[in-house]
Scaffold this motif. Structure first.
Motif, PDB file in Angstrom:
ATOM      1  N   GLN A 194       0.821  -1.218   0.000  1.00  0.00           N
ATOM      2  CA  GLN A 194       0.000   0.000   0.000  1.00  0.00           C
ATOM      3  C   GLN A 194       0.851   1.263   0.000  1.00  0.00           C
ATOM      4  O   GLN A 194       0.510   2.240  -0.646  1.00  0.00           O
ATOM      5  CB  GLN A 194      -0.940   0.010   1.205  1.00  0.00           C
ATOM      6  CG  GLN A 194      -2.089  -0.962   1.077  1.00  0.00           C
ATOM      7  CD  GLN A 194      -2.989  -0.636  -0.101  1.00  0.00           C
ATOM      8  OE1 GLN A 194      -3.295   0.513  -0.371  1.00  0.00           O
ATOM      9  NE2 GLN A 194      -3.407  -1.659  -0.818  1.00  0.00           N
ATOM     10  N   ASP A 195       1.957   1.256   0.746  1.00  0.00           N
ATOM     11  CA  ASP A 195       2.769   2.460   0.907  1.00  0.00           C
ATOM     12  C   ASP A 195       3.877   2.590  -0.133  1.00  0.00           C
ATOM     13  O   ASP A 195       4.672   3.523  -0.081  1.00  0.00           O
ATOM     14  CB  ASP A 195       3.395   2.483   2.304  1.00  0.00           C
ATOM     15  CG  ASP A 195       4.355   1.319   2.546  1.00  0.00           C
ATOM     16  OD1 ASP A 195       4.243   0.286   1.858  1.00  0.00           O
ATOM     17  OD2 ASP A 195       5.213   1.445   3.432  1.00  0.00           O
ATOM     18  N   ALA A 196       3.942   1.669  -1.080  1.00  0.00           N
ATOM     19  CA  ALA A 196       5.064   1.648  -2.028  1.00  0.00           C
ATOM     20  C   ALA A 196       4.766   2.459  -3.287  1.00  0.00           C
ATOM     21  O   ALA A 196       3.630   2.546  -3.739  1.00  0.00           O
ATOM     22  CB  ALA A 196       5.388   0.211  -2.424  1.00  0.00           C
ATOM     23  N   ARG A 197       5.823   3.021  -3.842  1.00  0.00           N
ATOM     24  CA  ARG A 197       5.751   3.546  -5.194  1.00  0.00           C
ATOM     25  C   ARG A 197       5.718   2.339  -6.103  1.00  0.00           C
ATOM     26  O   ARG A 197       6.415   1.355  -5.864  1.00  0.00           O
ATOM     27  CB  ARG A 197       6.972   4.403  -5.495  1.00  0.00           C
ATOM     28  CG  ARG A 197       6.965   5.679  -4.709  1.00  0.00           C
ATOM     29  CD  ARG A 197       8.091   6.567  -5.139  1.00  0.00           C
ATOM     30  NE  ARG A 197       7.976   7.832  -4.454  1.00  0.00           N
ATOM     31  CZ  ARG A 197       8.985   8.574  -4.109  1.00  0.00           C
ATOM     32  NH1 ARG A 197      10.207   8.208  -4.421  1.00  0.00           N
ATOM     33  NH2 ARG A 197       8.798   9.707  -3.483  1.00  0.00           N
ATOM     34  N   ARG A 198       4.938   2.411  -7.157  1.00  0.00           N
ATOM     35  CA  ARG A 198       4.713   1.252  -8.015  1.00  0.00           C
ATOM     36  C   ARG A 198       5.245   1.524  -9.420  1.00  0.00           C
ATOM     37  O   ARG A 198       4.878   2.513 -10.035  1.00  0.00           O
ATOM     38  CB  ARG A 198       3.218   0.941  -8.072  1.00  0.00           C
ATOM     39  CG  ARG A 198       2.657   0.652  -6.698  1.00  0.00           C
ATOM     40  CD  ARG A 198       1.158   0.627  -6.693  1.00  0.00           C
ATOM     41  NE  ARG A 198       0.668   0.324  -5.355  1.00  0.00           N
ATOM     42  CZ  ARG A 198      -0.583   0.065  -5.080  1.00  0.00           C
ATOM     43  NH1 ARG A 198      -1.495   0.068  -6.045  1.00  0.00           N
ATOM     44  NH2 ARG A 198      -0.941  -0.188  -3.839  1.00  0.00           N
ATOM     45  N   LEU A 199       6.074   0.609  -9.900  1.00  0.00           N
ATOM     46  CA  LEU A 199       6.723   0.797 -11.193  1.00  0.00           C
ATOM     47  C   LEU A 199       6.691  -0.503 -11.986  1.00  0.00           C
ATOM     48  O   LEU A 199       7.034  -1.565 -11.454  1.00  0.00           O
ATOM     49  CB  LEU A 199       8.171   1.239 -10.977  1.00  0.00           C
ATOM     50  CG  LEU A 199       9.045   1.429 -12.204  1.00  0.00           C
ATOM     51  CD1 LEU A 199       8.478   2.509 -13.119  1.00  0.00           C
ATOM     52  CD2 LEU A 199      10.460   1.779 -11.788  1.00  0.00           C
ATOM     53  N   VAL A 200       6.277  -0.406 -13.242  1.00  0.00           N
ATOM     54  CA  VAL A 200       6.329  -1.535 -14.171  1.00  0.00           C
ATOM     55  C   VAL A 200       7.322  -1.179 -15.266  1.00  0.00           C
ATOM     56  O   VAL A 200       7.218  -0.114 -15.888  1.00  0.00           O
ATOM     57  CB  VAL A 200       4.943  -1.837 -14.788  1.00  0.00           C
ATOM     58  CG1 VAL A 200       5.072  -2.837 -15.937  1.00  0.00           C
ATOM     59  CG2 VAL A 200       3.990  -2.365 -13.730  1.00  0.00           C
ATOM     60  N   LEU A 201       8.278  -2.081 -15.508  1.00  0.00           N
ATOM     61  CA  LEU A 201       9.240  -1.947 -16.600  1.00  0.00           C
ATOM     62  C   LEU A 201       8.968  -3.078 -17.576  1.00  0.00           C
ATOM     63  O   LEU A 201       9.180  -4.248 -17.250  1.00  0.00           O
ATOM     64  CB  LEU A 201      10.676  -2.042 -16.073  1.00  0.00           C
ATOM     65  CG  LEU A 201      11.059  -1.069 -14.967  1.00  0.00           C
ATOM     66  CD1 LEU A 201      12.467  -1.365 -14.461  1.00  0.00           C
ATOM     67  CD2 LEU A 201      10.945   0.360 -15.451  1.00  0.00           C
ATOM     68  N   ALA A 202       8.468  -2.745 -18.756  1.00  0.00           N
ATOM     69  CA  ALA A 202       8.101  -3.752 -19.749  1.00  0.00           C
ATOM     70  C   ALA A 202       9.113  -3.749 -20.887  1.00  0.00           C
ATOM     71  O   ALA A 202       9.356  -2.709 -21.507  1.00  0.00           O
ATOM     72  CB  ALA A 202       6.696  -3.480 -20.280  1.00  0.00           C
ATOM     73  N   PHE A 203       9.695  -4.915 -21.172  1.00  0.00           N
ATOM     74  CA  PHE A 203      10.683  -5.062 -22.235  1.00  0.00           C
ATOM     75  C   PHE A 203      10.090  -5.910 -23.356  1.00  0.00           C
ATOM     76  O   PHE A 203       9.748  -7.071 -23.150  1.00  0.00           O
ATOM     77  CB  PHE A 203      11.951  -5.737 -21.699  1.00  0.00           C
ATOM     78  CG  PHE A 203      12.707  -4.892 -20.723  1.00  0.00           C
ATOM     79  CD1 PHE A 203      13.713  -4.049 -21.155  1.00  0.00           C
ATOM     80  CD2 PHE A 203      12.398  -4.927 -19.369  1.00  0.00           C
ATOM     81  CE1 PHE A 203      14.411  -3.263 -20.256  1.00  0.00           C
ATOM     82  CE2 PHE A 203      13.088  -4.148 -18.464  1.00  0.00           C
ATOM     83  CZ  PHE A 203      14.099  -3.307 -18.904  1.00  0.00           C
ATOM     84  N   GLY A 204       9.961  -5.314 -24.532  1.00  0.00           N
ATOM     85  CA  GLY A 204       9.433  -6.012 -25.695  1.00  0.00           C
ATOM     86  C   GLY A 204       9.991  -5.374 -26.948  1.00  0.00           C
ATOM     87  O   GLY A 204      10.592  -4.306 -26.898  1.00  0.00           O
ATOM     88  N   ASP A 205       9.782  -6.016 -28.076  1.00  0.00           N
ATOM     89  CA  ASP A 205      10.323  -5.474 -29.318  1.00  0.00           C
ATOM     90  C   ASP A 205       9.239  -5.137 -30.341  1.00  0.00           C
ATOM     91  O   ASP A 205       9.539  -4.792 -31.468  1.00  0.00           O
ATOM     92  CB  ASP A 205      11.351  -6.430 -29.918  1.00  0.00           C
ATOM     93  CG  ASP A 205      10.744  -7.758 -30.319  1.00  0.00           C
ATOM     94  OD1 ASP A 205       9.646  -8.080 -29.813  1.00  0.00           O
ATOM     95  OD2 ASP A 205      11.353  -8.476 -31.117  1.00  0.00           O
ATOM     96  N   GLU A 206       7.986  -5.266 -29.954  1.00  0.00           N
ATOM     97  CA  GLU A 206       6.880  -4.920 -30.836  1.00  0.00           C
ATOM     98  C   GLU A 206       5.810  -4.218 -30.023  1.00  0.00           C
ATOM     99  O   GLU A 206       5.877  -4.168 -28.802  1.00  0.00           O
ATOM    100  CB  GLU A 206       6.285  -6.190 -31.466  1.00  0.00           C
ATOM    101  CG  GLU A 206       7.246  -6.922 -32.384  1.00  0.00           C
ATOM    102  CD  GLU A 206       6.629  -8.176 -32.962  1.00  0.00           C
ATOM    103  OE1 GLU A 206       5.391  -8.269 -32.997  1.00  0.00           O
ATOM    104  OE2 GLU A 206       7.394  -9.046 -33.391  1.00  0.00           O
TER     105      GLU A 206
END
Length: 188
Positions: free
Chosen positions: A150-162
């Motif tokens: 709940q208290d965290a900063r949320r980050l998604v790092l998506a690696f793709g080529d299309e």
């Protein structure tokens, strides 16, 4: 003669006379506060003035055949980043999209520490002849399918080529991630 701690990083020293000059030996005096887990300015508080928020990071890796070189890059860079942010404040998860020819989105590693993440990421490869359900992987991550704090900063790092693919569209995923307070960065 003891050097007496003050309950902080500071310490009293010992006064001695050396060649007619009074010298304080072993004293540690206040300095500017640095983010290092110590009370550098000797005011009884540790690391004040620094934003020490928890951070949850989800790495999404496209495992399709066209992503072989990109998967190696993603592994190398995310392992390096995790190792440089090895702290209880940081947690890392790994989602594969796809994990194999028959599978779609798979949680390869739920939230864990940096060392566990680095080990899991080091074993990843790409090369599956499949679709690239990156949007579905982002949907999973942003819908709290991984258990964000709940208290965290949320980050998604998506690696793709299309461009992302999946049952969920780009606008749907963008709306969900924004409404859940998840920052998303796509690489590739």
């Amino acid at each position: 003669a003891n050097i007496e701690p003050l309950g902080t990083s500071c310490r009293y020293g010992i006064l001695r006379c050396e060649a007619g000059v009074t010298v304080c030996e072993g004293a540690v005096t206040p300095t500017g506060e640095v983010c290092n887990g110590r009370d550098d300015d000797c005011d009884g508080e540790t690391d004040e003035g620094f934003d020490l928020a928890a951070v949850d990071v989800v790495v999404i890796l496209d495992g399709s055949g066209s992503m072989v070189a990109g998967a190696e890059y993603a592994s190398r860079e995310t392992i390096s980043a995790a190792e440089s942010h090895d702290s209880p404040l940081y947690r890392y998860a790994l989602v594969l999209a796809p994990a194999s020819y028959a599978e779609g989105v798979t949680i390869a590693l739920p939230f864990s520490d940096a060392a566990t993440f680095a080990a899991a990421m080091a074993g990843q490869s790409a090369g599956w002849p499949s679709s690239e359900p990156l949007y579905d992987a982002m949907w999973l991550a942003c819908s709290n399918g991984l258990g964000w704090r709940q208290d965290a900063r949320r980050l998604v790092l998506a690696f793709g080529d299309e461009h992302g693919q999946g049952q969920h569209g780009a606008a749907e995923v963008a709306w969900l991630c924004a409404s859940e307070g998840v920052a998303v960065s796509m690489f590739g």
